[in-house]
Design a protein around this motif. Sequence first.
Motif, PDB file in Angstrom:
ATOM      1  N   PRO A 206       0.824  -1.203   0.000  1.00  0.00           N
ATOM      2  CA  PRO A 206       0.000   0.000   0.000  1.00  0.00           C
ATOM      3  C   PRO A 206       0.860   1.255   0.000  1.00  0.00           C
ATOM      4  O   PRO A 206       2.033   1.227   0.346  1.00  0.00           O
ATOM      5  N   ASP A 207       0.260   2.352  -0.405  1.00  0.00           N
ATOM      6  CA  ASP A 207       0.967   3.632  -0.362  1.00  0.00           C
ATOM      7  C   ASP A 207       1.185   4.035   1.092  1.00  0.00           C
ATOM      8  O   ASP A 207       0.338   3.830   1.947  1.00  0.00           O
ATOM      9  N   ALA A 208       2.351   4.628   1.368  1.00  0.00           N
ATOM     10  CA  ALA A 208       2.671   5.021   2.740  1.00  0.00           C
ATOM     11  C   ALA A 208       2.665   6.538   2.858  1.00  0.00           C
ATOM     12  O   ALA A 208       3.184   7.244   2.005  1.00  0.00           O
ATOM     13  N   THR A 209       2.083   7.022   3.927  1.00  0.00           N
ATOM     14  CA  THR A 209       2.139   8.451   4.224  1.00  0.00           C
ATOM     15  C   THR A 209       3.363   8.715   5.085  1.00  0.00           C
ATOM     16  O   THR A 209       4.018   7.790   5.557  1.00  0.00           O
ATOM     17  N   ALA A 210       3.676   9.968   5.315  1.00  0.00           N
ATOM     18  CA  ALA A 210       4.902  10.335   6.018  1.00  0.00           C
ATOM     19  C   ALA A 210       4.928   9.766   7.430  1.00  0.00           C
ATOM     20  O   ALA A 210       3.919   9.746   8.137  1.00  0.00           O
ATOM     21  N   GLU A 211       6.102   9.318   7.830  1.00  0.00           N
ATOM     22  CA  GLU A 211       6.295   8.747   9.163  1.00  0.00           C
ATOM     23  C   GLU A 211       6.646   9.848  10.152  1.00  0.00           C
ATOM     24  O   GLU A 211       7.477  10.717   9.872  1.00  0.00           O
ATOM     25  N   THR A 212       6.031   9.810  11.309  1.00  0.00           N
ATOM     26  CA  THR A 212       6.364  10.778  12.355  1.00  0.00           C
ATOM     27  C   THR A 212       7.469  10.221  13.234  1.00  0.00           C
ATOM     28  O   THR A 212       7.694   9.007  13.276  1.00  0.00           O
ATOM     29  N   ALA A 213       8.156  11.086  13.943  1.00  0.00           N
ATOM     30  CA  ALA A 213       9.286  10.682  14.775  1.00  0.00           C
ATOM     31  C   ALA A 213       8.850   9.668  15.833  1.00  0.00           C
ATOM     32  O   ALA A 213       7.880   9.895  16.562  1.00  0.00           O
ATOM     33  N   GLY A 214       9.571   8.550  15.898  1.00  0.00           N
ATOM     34  CA  GLY A 214       9.313   7.530  16.906  1.00  0.00           C
ATOM     35  C   GLY A 214       8.111   6.654  16.633  1.00  0.00           C
ATOM     36  O   GLY A 214       7.793   5.752  17.425  1.00  0.00           O
ATOM     37  N   GLU A 215       7.427   6.888  15.518  1.00  0.00           N
ATOM     38  CA  GLU A 215       6.192   6.145  15.249  1.00  0.00           C
ATOM     39  C   GLU A 215       6.464   4.660  15.017  1.00  0.00           C
ATOM     40  O   GLU A 215       5.788   3.795  15.580  1.00  0.00           O
ATOM     41  N   LEU A 216       7.460   4.358  14.189  1.00  0.00           N
ATOM     42  CA  LEU A 216       7.754   2.955  13.892  1.00  0.00           C
ATOM     43  C   LEU A 216       8.296   2.238  15.131  1.00  0.00           C
ATOM     44  O   LEU A 216       7.951   1.077  15.391  1.00  0.00           O
ATOM     45  N   ALA A 217       9.134   2.930  15.888  1.00  0.00           N
ATOM     46  CA  ALA A 217       9.680   2.326  17.109  1.00  0.00           C
ATOM     47  C   ALA A 217       8.556   1.941  18.067  1.00  0.00           C
ATOM     48  O   ALA A 217       8.605   0.889  18.725  1.00  0.00           O
ATOM     49  N   LYS A 218       7.535   2.779  18.133  1.00  0.00           N
ATOM     50  CA  LYS A 218       6.404   2.504  19.018  1.00  0.00           C
ATOM     51  C   LYS A 218       5.638   1.259  18.566  1.00  0.00           C
ATOM     52  O   LYS A 218       5.170   0.466  19.393  1.00  0.00           O
ATOM     53  N   LEU A 219       5.520   1.067  17.254  1.00  0.00           N
ATOM     54  CA  LEU A 219       4.811  -0.104  16.731  1.00  0.00           C
ATOM     55  C   LEU A 219       5.629  -1.388  16.906  1.00  0.00           C
ATOM     56  O   LEU A 219       5.068  -2.479  17.056  1.00  0.00           O
ATOM     57  N   LEU A 220       6.952  -1.269  16.881  1.00  0.00           N
ATOM     58  CA  LEU A 220       7.815  -2.437  17.055  1.00  0.00           C
ATOM     59  C   LEU A 220       7.920  -2.866  18.515  1.00  0.00           C
ATOM     60  O   LEU A 220       8.144  -4.049  18.817  1.00  0.00           O
ATOM     61  N   HIS A 221       7.759  -1.931  19.410  1.00  0.00           N
ATOM     62  CA  HIS A 221       8.016  -2.178  20.833  1.00  0.00           C
ATOM     63  C   HIS A 221       7.197  -3.335  21.421  1.00  0.00           C
ATOM     64  O   HIS A 221       7.752  -4.160  22.170  1.00  0.00           O
ATOM     65  N   PRO A 222       5.882  -3.464  21.143  1.00  0.00           N
ATOM     66  CA  PRO A 222       5.121  -4.576  21.752  1.00  0.00           C
ATOM     67  C   PRO A 222       5.671  -5.953  21.409  1.00  0.00           C
ATOM     68  O   PRO A 222       5.481  -6.904  22.173  1.00  0.00           O
ATOM     69  N   ALA A 223       6.347  -6.071  20.267  1.00  0.00           N
ATOM     70  CA  ALA A 223       6.930  -7.365  19.872  1.00  0.00           C
ATOM     71  C   ALA A 223       8.338  -7.541  20.422  1.00  0.00           C
ATOM     72  O   ALA A 223       8.995  -8.553  20.137  1.00  0.00           O
ATOM     73  N   GLY A 224       8.820  -6.567  21.196  1.00  0.00           N
ATOM     74  CA  GLY A 224      10.160  -6.652  21.757  1.00  0.00           C
ATOM     75  C   GLY A 224      11.249  -6.349  20.750  1.00  0.00           C
ATOM     76  O   GLY A 224      12.392  -6.783  20.921  1.00  0.00           O
ATOM     77  N   LEU A 225      10.911  -5.595  19.705  1.00  0.00           N
ATOM     78  CA  LEU A 225      11.869  -5.285  18.646  1.00  0.00           C
ATOM     79  C   LEU A 225      12.174  -3.788  18.617  1.00  0.00           C
ATOM     80  O   LEU A 225      11.442  -2.982  19.192  1.00  0.00           O
ATOM     81  N   THR A 226      13.262  -3.461  17.914  1.00  0.00           N
ATOM     82  CA  THR A 226      13.683  -2.068  17.794  1.00  0.00           C
ATOM     83  C   THR A 226      13.993  -1.755  16.338  1.00  0.00           C
ATOM     84  O   THR A 226      14.066  -2.652  15.488  1.00  0.00           O
ATOM     85  N   GLU A 227      14.226  -0.484  16.061  1.00  0.00           N
ATOM     86  CA  GLU A 227      14.533  -0.077  14.689  1.00  0.00           C
ATOM     87  C   GLU A 227      15.847  -0.675  14.181  1.00  0.00           C
ATOM     88  O   GLU A 227      15.922  -1.069  13.009  1.00  0.00           O
TER      89      GLU A 227
END
Length: 711
Positions: free
Chosen positions: A553-574
């Motif tokens: 899918p098309d992606a809109t702009a990422e905000t600061a720390g947004e991806l890190a926040k989504l990875l965190h519940p799985a115990g992962l990091t950027e």
Amino acid sequence: MLPPSIKTMLAALAQATDPKAHAAQLQRFGRALLERPDDAAALLAQTAESAAAARGDEERMSQLLGTALDEARMARENGQRRGALFIEGLETRLGELVASNALTLKGSLTVSGTWARAGLPSPAILAARQDAFTEAMEDGEDPVDLETLLDGLIGSLTREHGGNVSALHALFAEMLPTVPSEARRVLVRLAVARPQEIFAELGCAWLLDPDAEIRSGAVEGLSDRLAAGTAFPEMLARLTILRSWLADAALRDRLDGLVRMALRKGVAGPTKAPEHKLHRIVASLVDGSGAQSMAAAVQTRDTPSVAVMLLKQGFGVKDAYVLPCDSATEQRRILATLTDEIEAQDVPRAYMEQALGLALGEGLEAGLAPMPGLVDVAQSCGLDDLRPLSASVEATLALADPEGRVADLTVQARGRLITASQHWPDAYPVLESWFEDSDETLEALESAKSHATLTRNMWRVLEDRRAHWTALIARNALLLRAVGSDHAKEFIAVAAALKDGRDIKKTPVMKFICEQSIMVWLDRQDEPDGLFDAGSDMPPTASSMAPANWSMPDATAETAGELAKLLHPAGLTEPWLEGYLTGICTAPLFVTPSDWLTPLLHIVGPSLKAEKDLTRFVNLLMPRYNETLTRLRVPDENLIPIDIPLIPIWADGYLTAWEATKPSWPAKALGPKGKTIRKALEQATEGQIDPTVFQVTLPVWLRERFAEQKM
């Protein structure tokens, strides 16, 4: 009269001269009959009443009815009520035939044999018939008369089948259910007491019979042999082994008394066992129902034979018998026929003993004795030390990984092995049978009102069946270790993780089982316009677990720390994700987005509870993927974290990508340097970091791999 459908089936079977085509048609017709109980009842009536049917017609009717019963038995064992109803319906119809005196003696024997060959206990109603033979056995007062009757019966059997215990036992198994229970015990006792050694072997086999009267008759017959001085040393050795197979404590006590009496009489074990040469042993992987087949080409003295075993999770040894062969050529032909029917692996003798020991242990835990033919198999194969083993997952994994190598791996390394389970369906065709289709499954899926609830209900069923799948994967791990497969570690890691409570939604192979179970259910729906269309929003499961035609899918702009926040519940990091994407972009063979996105979603997706979070995570991945491609094209861009503590995390992400997309990493394309890099990455995940490798060697290698990547 037979219904037209049955006549059509019988005519087709008569014309199917090729054995494979005949077997395939027979199975198809058996499954069809399972859905037509009234037609099956008519076939039963014709079989039971038939006194003068042509031999070929009689055999085909018995085969067809037996195949339908076999399908019903398997359905019942797999939690499908329709199987139980089918069997109950036929047994009710049989009772009506007995009550109306429509069951002939010949028909009674045929029906008994049909049930026995389907792996079912013969209906008790068969013993209600009072023909001349059973009346003589029950009421006769002159032992000579009984012996005369037995001589006539046994003489014909032994002349036809010689010294083969399995064949003799199978023929008695068809006849004994037609005899009243008390007469049955007397008949068995007289047979076992006969002086020839084969009847002592038959008596040992009968000790495993589910019928208490037959077991009692066998013990009494063995005791009579001891009193008459015809207890062979081999019999004593066999009883010593057999007692550990028995679930009946009272029977074990009687055998112990028999053995003590034999020792007091000076009957010792055999001084020299006959030589048993196992030319070849093959075993199938364990299928989704928990069934596994094994066969062994055996040479005892100058006599070739093939020992066949069927094991089933939850039941133990379901079947076991020995097929005598006239020559080594016939032996090879029989074994080739058997291996054509299963996904066969050549296994060592030690594995066969372990698998049988586990099955014996599981049967004992369930209160089930193994099939009597196991006595003949153990004797033919020289399995003198065969004993029950603990069938727990822990015990099975201890056999599969005795040195604990997988358990000693880092969490990250075990995680990579678990991720690699997504490739099992491509490597092992048996996984086509890994699905749930019990009544509980059907009820759960039929109650779903949307795609979301469909999947959620299926996961709930699988959670309830965690123990089944954990044990099944552990048993396959043991087999794969025995054959030296590199995949054994993956199976061990998955089984251990499931045993320890790992979220099944985070286990790729369980995702496959979930999806395949849904697809099987959809395929079996009678209504073409059902609630769900299998081609619309359900991902295919024919090979891997990845949807085949996903577009990003098309992606809109990422905000600061947004991806890190989504990875965190799985115990992962950027840094981990950067390592993963770098691995994808530097694989020797191009990895399509669907092939790398799906395993990533297996890892991250279950931790994202909200649908919008999962959608957003997917939307953010393609820009990150494109950024990785850009860094690989620019010579001075950093590809690896500068901070040393982040390197193990990055390396774990890279190795996860390597394992998740293994078909894109052929060893030939990597060469010796690739192996060196792999080792350095694995060491890095354990904190052993070589600065030269990660600052100089690895960046150069990554760009080389990227430049040489092939479509």
